[in-house]
Every structure is written in structure tokens, then in C-alpha cells.
Design an enzyme around this catalytic site. Structure first.
Site, PDB file in Angstrom:
ATOM      1  CG  HIS A 122      -1.379   4.449   5.474  1.00 15.00           C
ATOM      2  ND1 HIS A 122      -1.355   4.057   4.187  1.00 15.00           N
ATOM      3  CD2 HIS A 122      -1.619   3.137   6.025  1.00 15.00           C
ATOM      4  CE1 HIS A 122      -1.578   2.962   3.738  1.00 15.00           C
ATOM      5  NE2 HIS A 122      -1.877   2.250   4.856  1.00 15.00           N
ATOM      6  CB  CYS A 172      -0.963  -0.080   1.274  1.00 15.14           C
ATOM      7  SG  CYS A 172      -1.983  -1.408   1.104  1.00 15.14           S
ATOM      8  CG  PHE A 207      -0.081  -6.679   3.684  1.00 17.76           C
ATOM      9  CD1 PHE A 207      -0.905  -5.919   4.799  1.00 17.76           C
ATOM     10  CD2 PHE A 207      -0.461  -7.759   2.920  1.00 17.76           C
ATOM     11  CE1 PHE A 207      -2.041  -6.470   4.973  1.00 17.76           C
ATOM     12  CE2 PHE A 207      -1.898  -8.216   3.070  1.00 17.76           C
ATOM     13  CZ  PHE A 207      -2.646  -7.761   4.392  1.00 17.76           C
ATOM     14  CE  LYS A 227      -5.057   4.452   2.524  1.00 20.90           C
ATOM     15  NZ  LYS A 227      -4.222   5.408   2.852  1.00 20.90           N
ATOM     16  CD  GLU A 272      -0.571   7.129   9.502  1.00 16.47           C
ATOM     17  OE1 GLU A 272      -1.888   6.424   9.711  1.00 16.47           O
ATOM     18  OE2 GLU A 272      -0.495   8.138   8.462  1.00 16.47           O
ATOM     19  CG  HIS A 331      -6.302   1.174   1.780  1.00 16.99           C
ATOM     20  ND1 HIS A 331      -5.531   1.627   0.690  1.00 16.99           N
ATOM     21  CD2 HIS A 331      -5.340   0.380   2.628  1.00 16.99           C
ATOM     22  CE1 HIS A 331      -4.245   1.247   1.354  1.00 16.99           C
ATOM     23  NE2 HIS A 331      -4.168   0.614   2.170  1.00 16.99           N
TER      24      HIS A 331
END
Lengths: 191, 396
Positions: free
Chosen positions: B288, B155, B384, B320, B299, B325
Site C-alpha cells: 500500500h 482506499c 480509512f 505510490k 504495513e 495515492h
């Protein structure tokens, strides 16, 4: 900055059992979900060991630039065929994370505690892009050392034991850094 | 940046998302600042499972052309690329390259083949299923004969594609790079995130106490990058300057983030130091912000680690919360949001923010957009495999 090569490794999946005997206990004791991960981790483990890099690395001094060709497509096919066979229940939570090509690099960073850049480039036939980028990153002082190379599908008609996959990696580092470490240097120029 | 005699600037943007798809960038931005939610219940693209998931998909009716589902990625990628090129007023691209980030690429082509039990792949299938297919297709069609790179860093792909493209210009490998991210909704990914229990059953609530997960999305976004000299020579308008980029590995877990945000904090610090910036100079962060319990907490911890008490004074928003996402596209979309924040002096909200989490206690621009003069903005991405990336844009 002058990048030099201080580590080289090339291993076929046919030789993975022998290669396993050359890595330290830490890697031997790891449980690998698939043969691609095993080949990647073992190859890089041997190369780092031969280049006298302390493992676990435990810092961001080393970056990893990994090229993967269509070899990961095998995992994607297996995962999606599971869904087609049994619906959502057939989707493997174990396989899904491995359908993204950067899972190979991820396992390497975890195995050796490499915390620098980790960039995966899906690329066919050649790992030129990652080698070139590694040189640029050392040249640009974005990293002082880089593992660059990748995994490729040798022959789709071969089994893993017959050499379906090939791993090729280089360790590149800034010349001054290599000299300071007393590394074996494979070349002094980069074209 | 370290080896850069002159900077790299952004001279064009193009974006296709579920919010005002195929319309002007300003329409997208206005919708985002109004807090429009593109997330709704939808069925899987190809398989019939009899259930619906929360996701943000581009409405099929908004496609002017009759395109087949498996060609959707290529279509939206091309639209976003053309928007960016037009915006940058590019008539010809001498020594221009292309850098695209994607997680699953043309996976719908693979899905279709497997659903049809087409075991024997033709060379055409083989080519189209490749992650680098869209990059090769667009580079060839638009004569982008400079470096052509596909990045797949989960991502963080979109952010890395832009950062790497900027470095290509700095290294003198291209005068101009078009860089961004692309991904579409696929059964493949939706089911994958479902079995990992990452998809929410309620609204996406990044940083909220009651956040329960993410909603998958889709989109394509590109920026045109060029050296300041090149942009100045051709009289290009400039959105902002690339003032730092870094990627760092967590080296911790295949699917979960490092709980203390070690890798993300390291990426932020490195990106900040590349242009000799001081953390207090950053005055907007596009997070993110997926809406999962662990990402948002990690985060927040990482931001606090880098900015200390100053973290409380920086507006932070999650794109998002409205767009879901979009995996490989997310980083590029959010980079454009940073550039539009600089241009328009406004930061978009994090919607569905109702209850403050004791540990996520920063300023997430809850629910309402805010006028704010953004001088230097930072976009964060994680993914990931312990991927973490930070890219910084500033006013020129």
C-alpha cells in the site's frame, strides 16, 4: 453451504430514541458524530443481541456487507459547504472521514469489534446486491456469518426525527453454524 | 480458491494514470520501472486558494478531447475500460459484469453544483453525483449485462472491486467481469487530507526514515477477469491467475491503521490460505506504501507477522512513490503492477528512498527497478475505516 437468516431488524430514524433504550450500555455510552452512524450502530447492536451473538465479537467470524444509498450525500454537502463558506479553515476534520460511505461500516466494526470482511456498496433503492453477496460469501466459505443490509433515505423532505432514514439489516449464517448455536432461524431456503 | 473447481484469470488490463496517460500499458510500465516521478506542485482543481500542493494529476494537455473538468472521471474510466477490453480482445461480452471501486466518485459534479449555489438538484445532477453513476453509465454503454457493482471501501476499493468480481465468476454469476478502480483529484479530498495533515510538503518517501506523508493522485485501471475455461475456450492471452483474495476490518480506528497491522496481517493470511499457498511461495509484494509514518510502519509489521524471517527476502515496492495515492483507483493500478511484474520479470522501484528506517527494514527495492522472476505476487491495500485487503496473482 446453506445460508439461513438468524436475525432481522428494521428501524426508522424516527424511532432512534426508543431503539437506544434497547441496546446495552456499551452502545448507549458511545458518542455518535451523526445520526446515520447512530442508526446503523444501534440497529446492528439490537439485531446481534437478539441473535445471541456475544459482543464484543473479537474475531473475524462475522463479515459486514453494507449498502448505502444517497443518504451519505447529506454529509458531503455539509462538509463542502463549510469549505465554500470559510475556505480551508471551514473544512471539518470531524466530518471529512464520514464523507466516505464505508465510515458507517467502520463504526459498526469498531463498536462491536467485528474483524471479518467489511464491504460497503453504494446502491440505490435496494440492498439486494449486499444480500446476494453475503449469500455467495457464506456459500463459498469465505465467511461463516454475515451482517447484510443497509441504510436508505426514506424521504428527503422529512427530518431525521420524522423518519428521514431507514435501517434494515439481516444476520445470515451457515445453517450448521446456526443449528450449533441454537439460533432462531427465520427461513431455511434462499432464492 | 475454496469453492472453485477452476481458476479465475486476468486476460486484459487497461490503465490511465498521470504517468504516460492514454498511452500503451508498456509505456506506463517502462516509465514506472525507470522511476519517473509524476508528482508535482499543483493547484486545486476548482477552488482558488492561492496555494499549491504536491499531487499527481493527469496533465490537462494530454486529453485529446475537449472535456470539462467534472466529466474527467467518466472520461478516464471509459478510456481505461476500453483499453482493457481491447487488450483482452473482447468483441462481444456475453454474461459479462462490471465491478468498480471508488471513494468519492463523481464528486467534481457535486463541487461544481455547490460552487454555483445550485441548491435545487435536477434528476440528472442527482444521478451523476451518485457514487454508482459511472458504473451504471459504462455498464449500459458497453452492454455489460452481468452483475454491476460499485464498491466503496475507502482506499482499498480498487482491490476489493477485483476480488469481489473474481468471486462473482467463482459463484457462477458471470462468465467474465471487468473490474477496477477510479478516482480523480478533487478539492474535496485534497483539503480533507490536508486538514488531517496527511499530505507531504516534500517528496513522497514510502518506508524511508524521513517520510512525511502522501501525495494525492488520480487514475483509472481495469482488469478483465474470466474463468480459466472461458479464457481457454476463446483463446485469450493470460496475464496471471487470481490465487487468493481477502478483506479484513481493523475494528480499531476511523482514520488510522491498527498500529500492529492486525487487520492487514489477517487479510494476507486469509488470502494466502484460500489457494492453500505457503507464505514462502509469495515472491513479490506491491505494498500500500503511502508514505505516511503510521501506514508504512504498520504495513512492515504486518508483513513480518505473516512471513517471519522470509519477509526480508521478498522485494516490496510502493507504486505510490511515483503515482501518488489515487484512492479508489490505487488498488487496481497496483494489481496491474503485480501482473506486469509477473509478465516482464521485473519489479519497479520505490523512489525517493534515501535513508533506512530502523523499524522499516525490509527490501523496498530502493530507487532502481530490479530483474526478478515473479511467480506469485501479492498486492496490499488499506484505507480509512480500518479497511485491509490483499489479492494474490500467480503465473498460469
Amino acid at each position: 453451504m446453506r445460508p439461513v437468516i438468524t436475525g432481522i431488524i428494521k428501524i426508522s430514524s424516527a424511532d432512534i430514541e426508543y431503539a437506544m433504550t434497547r441496546v446495552k450500555d456499551m452502545v448507549r455510552q458511545m458518542r455518535f458524530v451523526n445520526s446515520l452512524v447512530q442508526l446503523t450502530v444501534v440497529s446492528i447492536g439490537i439485531m446481534l443481541d437478539e441473535a445471541k451473538i456475544n459482543i464484543p465479537v473479537g474475531n473475524n467470524d462475522i463479515s459486514l456487507f453494507l449498502g448505502v444509498d444517497d443518504s451519505v450525500e447529506d454529509i458531503k454537502d455539509e462538509y463542502f459547504n463549510g469549505i465554500l463558506k470559510e475556505g480551508i479553515l471551514g473544512a471539518s476534520p470531524l466530518l471529512f472521514p464520514y464523507t466516505t460511505p464505508n465510515s458507517l461500516a467502520a463504526q459498526v466494526t469498531i463498536a462491536f469489534d467485528i474483524r471479518g470482511e467489511s464491504i460497503t456498496v453504494p446502491i440505490k433503492n435496494t440492498h439486494r446486491n449486499v444480500m446476494e453477496y453475503a449469500v455467495e460469501c457464506i456459500d463459498g466459505k469465505h465467511t461463516s456469518m454475515a451482517i447484510a443490509g443497509g441504510i436508505r433515505l426514506q424521504d428527503k423532505n422529512l427530518t431525521i426525527k420524522d423518519g428521514r432514514y431507514m435501517a434494515e439489516f439481516f444476520l445470515l449464517e451457515e445453517a450448521g453454524n446456526a443449528e450449533k448455536r441454537g439460533s432462531k432461524i427465520y427461513n431455511y431456503s434462499w432464492e | 480458491m475454496k469453492n472453485l473447481k477452476e481458476g479465475v484469470v486476468v486476460s486484459g488490463v487497461g490503465i490511465v494514470t498521470p504517468l504516460k496517460p492514454f498511452m500503451k500499458v508498456d509505456d506506463f510500465w517502462n516509465a514506472l520501472c525507470s522511476g519517473e516521478d509524476a508528482i508535482k506542485r499543483m493547484s486545486l482543481p476548482m477552488l482558488d486558494t492561492g496555494r499549491k500542493w504536491l499531487m499527481a494529476g493527469i496533465d490537462q494537455s494530454s486529453f485529446a478531447d475537449d472535456i470539462s473538468l467534472e466529466n474527467k472521471l467518466q472520461f478516464i474510466a471509459e478510456k481505461a475500460l476500453c483499453m482493457a477490453m481491447k487488450d483482452a480482445n473482447l468483441r462481444e461480452c456475453q454474461n459479462a459484469g462490471l465491478s468498480i471501486g471508488t471513494v468519492l466518485g463523481n464528486v467534481l459534479v457535486k463541487e461544481k453544483r455547490l460552487i454555483e449555489s445550485k441548491k435545487q438538484k435536477t434528476i440528472y445532477d442527482y444521478e451523476r453525483e451518485s457514487l454508482s453513476y459511472v458504473t451504471s453509465y459504462l455498464a449500459a454503454k458497453y452492454n455489460l449485462n452481468g452483475p454491476s457493482i460499485t464498491i466503496s471501501t475507502a482506499c482499498a476499493s480498487g482491490t476489493d472491486a477485483i476480488g469481489i468480481a473474481a468471486r462473482k465468476i467463482m459463484a457462477g454469476k458471470a462468465d467474465l467481469m471487468i473490474a477496477g478502480g477510479i478516482d480523480v483529484l478533487s478539492d474535496f479530498a485534497i483539503i480533507g487530507f490536508h486538514i488531517l495533515q496527511a499530505i507531504t510538503e516534500e517528496k513522497v518517501r514510502p518506508f524511508d526514515k524521513n517520510r512525511t506523508g502522501l501525495a494525492p493522485g488520480e487514475g483509472a485501471a481495469f482488469v478483465v477477469l474470466e474463468s480459466e475455461k472461458h479464457a481457454s475456450h476463446r483463446g485469450a492471452k493470460v496475464y496471471g491467475k487470481v490465487m487468493g483474495y481477502a478483506s479484513r476490518a481493523d475494528a480499531n480506528h476511523l482514520t488510522g491503521p491498527h498500529r500492529e497491522g492486525r487487520g492487514l496481517a489477517d487479510a494476507m493470511n486469509q488470502a494466502i490460505s484460500e489457494h492453500n499457498l505457503k507464505p514462502r511461495e509469495i515472491n513479490y509484494i506491491n505494498a500500500h506504501g503511502t508514505g505516511t509514518v503510521y501506514n508504512d510502519l504498520m504495513e512492515t509489521k504486518a508483513i513480518k507477522k505473516v512471513f517471519g524471517k522470509a519477509a526480508y527476502d521478498i522485494p516490496i515496492s510502493s507504486t505510490k512513490s511515483m503515482l501518488g495515492h489515487s484512492f479508489g483507483a490505487a488498488g487496481a493500478i497496483e494489481a496491474i503492477c503485480c501482473l506486469l511484474s509477473i509478465k516482464n520479470k521485473i519489479v519497479h522501484p520505490t523512489i525517493n528512498f534515501n535513508e533506512r528506517d530502523a523499524e522499516c527494514d525490509l527490501d523496498y527495492v530502493p530507487n532502481i527497478a530490479r530483474h526478478h522472476i515473479v511467480n506469485i505476487a501479492m498486492s496490499l491495500s488499506a484505507g480509512f475505516g480500518g479497511q485491509n485487503s490483499a489479492i494474490i496473482f500467480g503465473k498460469t
